[in-house]
Scaffold this motif. Structure first.
Motif, PDB file in Angstrom:
ATOM      1  N   ALA A 191       0.848  -1.205   0.000  1.00 38.18           N
ATOM      2  CA  ALA A 191       0.000   0.000   0.000  1.00 38.18           C
ATOM      3  C   ALA A 191       0.883   1.255   0.000  1.00 38.18           C
ATOM      4  O   ALA A 191       0.584   2.231  -0.702  1.00 38.18           O
ATOM      5  N   ALA A 192       1.983   1.200   0.770  1.00 37.43           N
ATOM      6  CA  ALA A 192       2.897   2.346   0.816  1.00 37.43           C
ATOM      7  C   ALA A 192       3.549   2.565  -0.548  1.00 37.43           C
ATOM      8  O   ALA A 192       3.656   3.703  -1.021  1.00 37.43           O
ATOM      9  N   LEU A 193       3.946   1.460  -1.191  1.00 39.33           N
ATOM     10  CA  LEU A 193       4.552   1.548  -2.525  1.00 39.33           C
ATOM     11  C   LEU A 193       3.558   2.172  -3.512  1.00 39.33           C
ATOM     12  O   LEU A 193       3.913   3.076  -4.283  1.00 39.33           O
ATOM     13  N   ASN A 194       2.320   1.712  -3.478  1.00 39.10           N
ATOM     14  CA  ASN A 194       1.300   2.231  -4.393  1.00 39.10           C
ATOM     15  C   ASN A 194       1.053   3.718  -4.159  1.00 39.10           C
ATOM     16  O   ASN A 194       0.873   4.483  -5.103  1.00 39.10           O
ATOM     17  N   TYR A 195       1.045   4.096  -2.881  1.00 44.53           N
ATOM     18  CA  TYR A 195       0.814   5.502  -2.546  1.00 44.53           C
ATOM     19  C   TYR A 195       1.937   6.362  -3.109  1.00 44.53           C
ATOM     20  O   TYR A 195       1.698   7.404  -3.704  1.00 44.53           O
ATOM     21  N   ILE A 220      -6.097   0.620  -9.160  1.00 40.47           N
ATOM     22  CA  ILE A 220      -6.955  -0.570  -9.203  1.00 40.47           C
ATOM     23  C   ILE A 220      -6.153  -1.822  -9.548  1.00 40.47           C
ATOM     24  O   ILE A 220      -6.258  -2.846  -8.887  1.00 40.47           O
ATOM     25  N   PHE A 221      -5.330  -1.731 -10.620  1.00 38.27           N
ATOM     26  CA  PHE A 221      -4.680  -2.958 -11.105  1.00 38.27           C
ATOM     27  C   PHE A 221      -3.424  -3.345 -10.327  1.00 38.27           C
ATOM     28  O   PHE A 221      -3.129  -4.528 -10.222  1.00 38.27           O
ATOM     29  N   LEU A 222      -2.729  -2.356  -9.783  1.00 33.69           N
ATOM     30  CA  LEU A 222      -1.550  -2.724  -8.978  1.00 33.69           C
ATOM     31  C   LEU A 222      -1.949  -3.557  -7.759  1.00 33.69           C
ATOM     32  O   LEU A 222      -1.383  -4.628  -7.538  1.00 33.69           O
ATOM     33  N   PRO A 223      -2.934  -3.102  -6.948  1.00 33.39           N
ATOM     34  CA  PRO A 223      -3.323  -3.948  -5.812  1.00 33.39           C
ATOM     35  C   PRO A 223      -3.798  -5.328  -6.254  1.00 33.39           C
ATOM     36  O   PRO A 223      -3.522  -6.332  -5.592  1.00 33.39           O
ATOM     37  N   TRP A 224      -4.481  -5.408  -7.406  1.00 25.62           N
ATOM     38  CA  TRP A 224      -4.964  -6.697  -7.895  1.00 25.62           C
ATOM     39  C   TRP A 224      -3.781  -7.629  -8.176  1.00 25.62           C
ATOM     40  O   TRP A 224      -3.791  -8.812  -7.841  1.00 25.62           O
ATOM     41  N   LEU A 225      -2.742  -7.040  -8.803  1.00 19.06           N
ATOM     42  CA  LEU A 225      -1.558  -7.836  -9.132  1.00 19.06           C
ATOM     43  C   LEU A 225      -0.780  -8.208  -7.864  1.00 19.06           C
ATOM     44  O   LEU A 225      -0.252  -9.307  -7.735  1.00 19.06           O
ATOM     45  N   GLU A 226      -0.763  -7.276  -6.921  1.00 22.38           N
ATOM     46  CA  GLU A 226       0.035  -7.499  -5.709  1.00 22.38           C
ATOM     47  C   GLU A 226      -0.682  -8.378  -4.680  1.00 22.38           C
ATOM     48  O   GLU A 226      -0.029  -8.939  -3.791  1.00 22.38           O
ATOM     49  N   ALA A 227      -1.998  -8.464  -4.783  1.00 24.78           N
ATOM     50  CA  ALA A 227      -2.801  -9.103  -3.721  1.00 24.78           C
ATOM     51  C   ALA A 227      -2.292 -10.486  -3.283  1.00 24.78           C
ATOM     52  O   ALA A 227      -2.165 -10.734  -2.081  1.00 24.78           O
ATOM     53  N   LEU A 285     -10.602  -1.297  -1.039  1.00 24.21           N
ATOM     54  CA  LEU A 285     -10.064  -2.272  -1.997  1.00 24.21           C
ATOM     55  C   LEU A 285      -9.269  -3.366  -1.292  1.00 24.21           C
ATOM     56  O   LEU A 285      -9.449  -4.560  -1.554  1.00 24.21           O
ATOM     57  N   TRP A 286      -8.414  -2.966  -0.331  1.00 16.84           N
ATOM     58  CA  TRP A 286      -7.588  -3.955   0.361  1.00 16.84           C
ATOM     59  C   TRP A 286      -8.433  -4.814   1.300  1.00 16.84           C
ATOM     60  O   TRP A 286      -8.156  -6.014   1.472  1.00 16.84           O
ATOM     61  N   ILE A 287      -9.494  -4.237   1.892  1.00 18.71           N
ATOM     62  CA  ILE A 287     -10.385  -5.047   2.736  1.00 18.71           C
ATOM     63  C   ILE A 287     -11.033  -6.133   1.863  1.00 18.71           C
ATOM     64  O   ILE A 287     -11.082  -7.311   2.236  1.00 18.71           O
ATOM     65  N   ALA A 288     -11.498  -5.707   0.674  1.00 18.33           N
ATOM     66  CA  ALA A 288     -12.153  -6.672  -0.225  1.00 18.33           C
ATOM     67  C   ALA A 288     -11.157  -7.754  -0.649  1.00 18.33           C
ATOM     68  O   ALA A 288     -11.487  -8.951  -0.633  1.00 18.33           O
ATOM     69  N   VAL A 294       3.172 -12.997 -10.302  1.00 11.92           N
ATOM     70  CA  VAL A 294       3.513 -11.738 -10.969  1.00 11.92           C
ATOM     71  C   VAL A 294       3.809 -11.992 -12.442  1.00 11.92           C
ATOM     72  O   VAL A 294       3.152 -11.425 -13.318  1.00 11.92           O
ATOM     73  N   ALA A 295       4.767 -12.916 -12.713  1.00 13.06           N
ATOM     74  CA  ALA A 295       5.164 -13.129 -14.112  1.00 13.06           C
ATOM     75  C   ALA A 295       4.029 -13.803 -14.901  1.00 13.06           C
ATOM     76  O   ALA A 295       3.508 -13.227 -15.867  1.00 13.06           O
ATOM     77  N   VAL A 296       3.622 -14.996 -14.477  1.00 12.66           N
ATOM     78  CA  VAL A 296       2.597 -15.739 -15.240  1.00 12.66           C
ATOM     79  C   VAL A 296       1.262 -14.986 -15.212  1.00 12.66           C
ATOM     80  O   VAL A 296       0.632 -14.769 -16.261  1.00 12.66           O
ATOM     81  N   ARG A 297       0.854 -14.562 -14.015  1.00 11.04           N
ATOM     82  CA  ARG A 297      -0.448 -13.915 -13.881  1.00 11.04           C
ATOM     83  C   ARG A 297      -0.453 -12.562 -14.604  1.00 11.04           C
ATOM     84  O   ARG A 297      -1.437 -12.192 -15.244  1.00 11.04           O
TER      85      ARG A 297
END
Lengths: 256, 262
Positions: free
Chosen positions: B45-49, B65-72, B218-221, B113-116
């Motif tokens: 979250a800090a990186l995204n901010y 939107i997409f960074l948290p999805w990829l990082e989740a 988003l992170w709660i979800a 990260v790579a495959v997804r």
């Protein structure tokens, strides 16, 4: 009056989406509860129907006033009546079900487990307006469901109701098993075995699902029940655990 | 591993039942789940901010939107390890969580990260993730599967229910979007009414997506659906390995041996 059972050991019991109600006669019922996800799907179905009804009311209102703008007034009144009255009317008249709830197999009951009254239906839908889209975009309802044991939103708390899932058990026919290993065990068993509900259900579930598992896994699963059965009927030691359970199933459900 | 004393009752469940069970799990064990989630999510979250502050408005939209999805999957790895412990009646120690996540970090990065990331570029191919690679994290972190074995094992767990799992995944996306929007607008409304004495609120702009409320929602979800995915993984194992029937046969067998029921 039924009470929600709450023993000290309950906090250690495995979690499940059910609530246990105990009657004064100490008879316990377990109700499968409907949480926000099931209810959200039924809500979507109801909203589609409400939109269709509103559209019909709008067109009817326009037709009655020959397309003049004065038709807007009755249409707005109709919108209010449909939006606020749909849930209360359906749940009051159709024993706790709207169309969405009926399709999802849900029913509103009182938190004692008995059918709701008309007053409860009206109250839960009136207070339920706070749980909805306006003013806080479903947040009060969702938070309330997360915090209450019976997934109750504010409307449910006010009216003393909860939403349960009506169990629709699929009827499964008796399975005929014709395998040499099973037929070899049958002569050792009596022609008919009277089994209690627990044993009958365990045998039925086992036979229904055994095609999904490997032979070694079947033996592993069947062994704990086959062991006492082997002793009770003095079955030959070479009979496999799977064959014993299937043969007992045959005798319980098909007899000779 | 013994499935006789578990956090949730062992039985086969529907998709909606699994989601509702996830709510109960969160309610029963809020603290360990919250701590492991925050510990995993905070660095991302800090990186995204930091990235959002430096980026343009359009980059903010995609990045938020997409960074948290990829990082989740990486951010919720600690949560998955915690759930794996809680499920079978233990509370994993911090060092064990850190070690498990560290050991699995490289294969996780490869798959998640790579495959997804590659599959994400082509939306139709992305459906491979829920159909084959849904449980890669659980296999890597809880079953300690190797690189190749993890993909194969996840495929085995998904086999026969690929279409169903894709539909479940779409359902999660639907509920996730609903929740995030409700949380974003709802907390905005509460904020306006309670703290600004304002009964109306501004129309949000793209830059608000990088704001605290949207990111928190988003992170709660994402964390909640990690719990749901873990329970789906358990449900798949219950079905494929016959845990429910096994337990029932054992219980009836034990009762018969004790000559209580017959």
């Amino acid at each position: 009056m039924a009470t929600v059972s709450s023993t000290p050991s309950e906090t250690l019991d495995p979690l499940d989406t059910t609530v246990r109600l105990v009657t004064p006669e100490r008879i316990a019922f377990e109700y499968p509860l409907a949480g926000p996800f099931r209810r959200a799907v039924s809500y979507c179905v109801d909203m589609i129907l409400i939109t269709v009804l509103m559209l019909a009311a709008f067109l009817a209102s326009l037709a009655l006033t020959l397309g003049s703008t004065s038709g807007l007034g009755p249409a707005l009144v109709a919108f209010f009546v449909i939006y606020q009255g749909y849930g209360a009317f359906c749940e009051g008249v159709f024993n706790g079900q709207t169309l969405g709830k009926h399709l999802l197999g849900l029913r509103v009951v009182s938190d004692q487990g008995v059918p709701i009254t008309g007053a409860q239906a009206v109250l839960r839908n009136l207070v339920g307006a706070v749980d909805g889209l306006i003013p806080f975009i479903y947040l009060p309802g969702l938070s309330c469901m997360l915090l209450t044991r019976k997934f109750q939103r504010l409307g449910d708390l006010a009216a003393g109701t909860m939403v349960v899932v009506e169990e629709r058990r699929r009827r499964v026919g008796v399975i005929r098993l014709r395998e040499p290993a099973i037929e070899a065990v049958l002569p050792w068993l009596p022609m008919r075995i009277a089994a209690g509900p627990e044993l009958a259900r365990a045998l039925s579930d086992y036979v229904r699902c055994r095609r999904r598992f490997s032979r070694s896994r079947l033996e592993q699963m069947a062994e704990p029940l086959a062991r006492p059965l082997r002793k009770r009927f003095t079955l030959p030691p070479k009979a496999t655990s799977d064959a014993i359970l299937c043969a007992v199933y045959h005798r319980v459900f098909l007899g000779d | 591993m013994s499935y006789e004393r578990t956090l949730v009752r062992i039985r086969e469940r529907s998709f909606l039942d699994v989601l509702e069970l996830a709510l109960l799990v969160v309610r029963r064990r809020p603290l360990p789940l919250l701590v492991s989630t925050v510990a995993g999510v905070l660095p991302f979250a800090a990186l995204n901010y930091w990235l959002a502050r430096a980026g343009h408005e359009s980059a903010v939209f995609w990045g938020s939107i997409f960074l948290p999805w990829l990082e989740a999957p990486l951010a919720t790895a600690a949560l998955t390890v915690m759930l794996g412990g809680l499920m079978f009646g233990e509370r994993p120690r911090t060092w064990r969580i850190v070690r498990t996540v560290t050991v699995s970090a490289i294969p996780m990065a490869f798959y998640q990260v790579a495959v997804r990331g590659l599959l994400m570029i082509i939306p139709l191919l992305y459906l491979v993730v829920p159909a084959r690679l849904l449980f890669v994290n659980e296999v890597l972190l809880l079953e300690r599967g190797g690189w190749l074995k993890a993909g194969r094992r996840s495929g085995t767990l998904c086999s026969g229910s690929g279409v169903e799992l894709i539909l479940h995944w779409l359902g999660q996306v639907f509920f996730g979007i609903w929740f995030v929007l409700a949380f974003w607008f709802g907390t905005g409304a509460v904020n306006s009414v309670l703290f600004s004495s304002d009964l109306t609120w501004d129309r949000p702009g793209w830059s608000d997506l990088a704001g605290f409320r949207f990111q928190l929602g988003l992170w709660i979800a994402l964390a909640f659906f990690t719990v749901a995915r873990f329970l789906t993984y358990i449900d798949q194992r219950i079905r494929l390995e016959g845990w429910e029937i096994d337990l029932r046969l054992r219980s009836v067998g034990k009762a018969m041996e004790e000559a209580r029921a017959w």
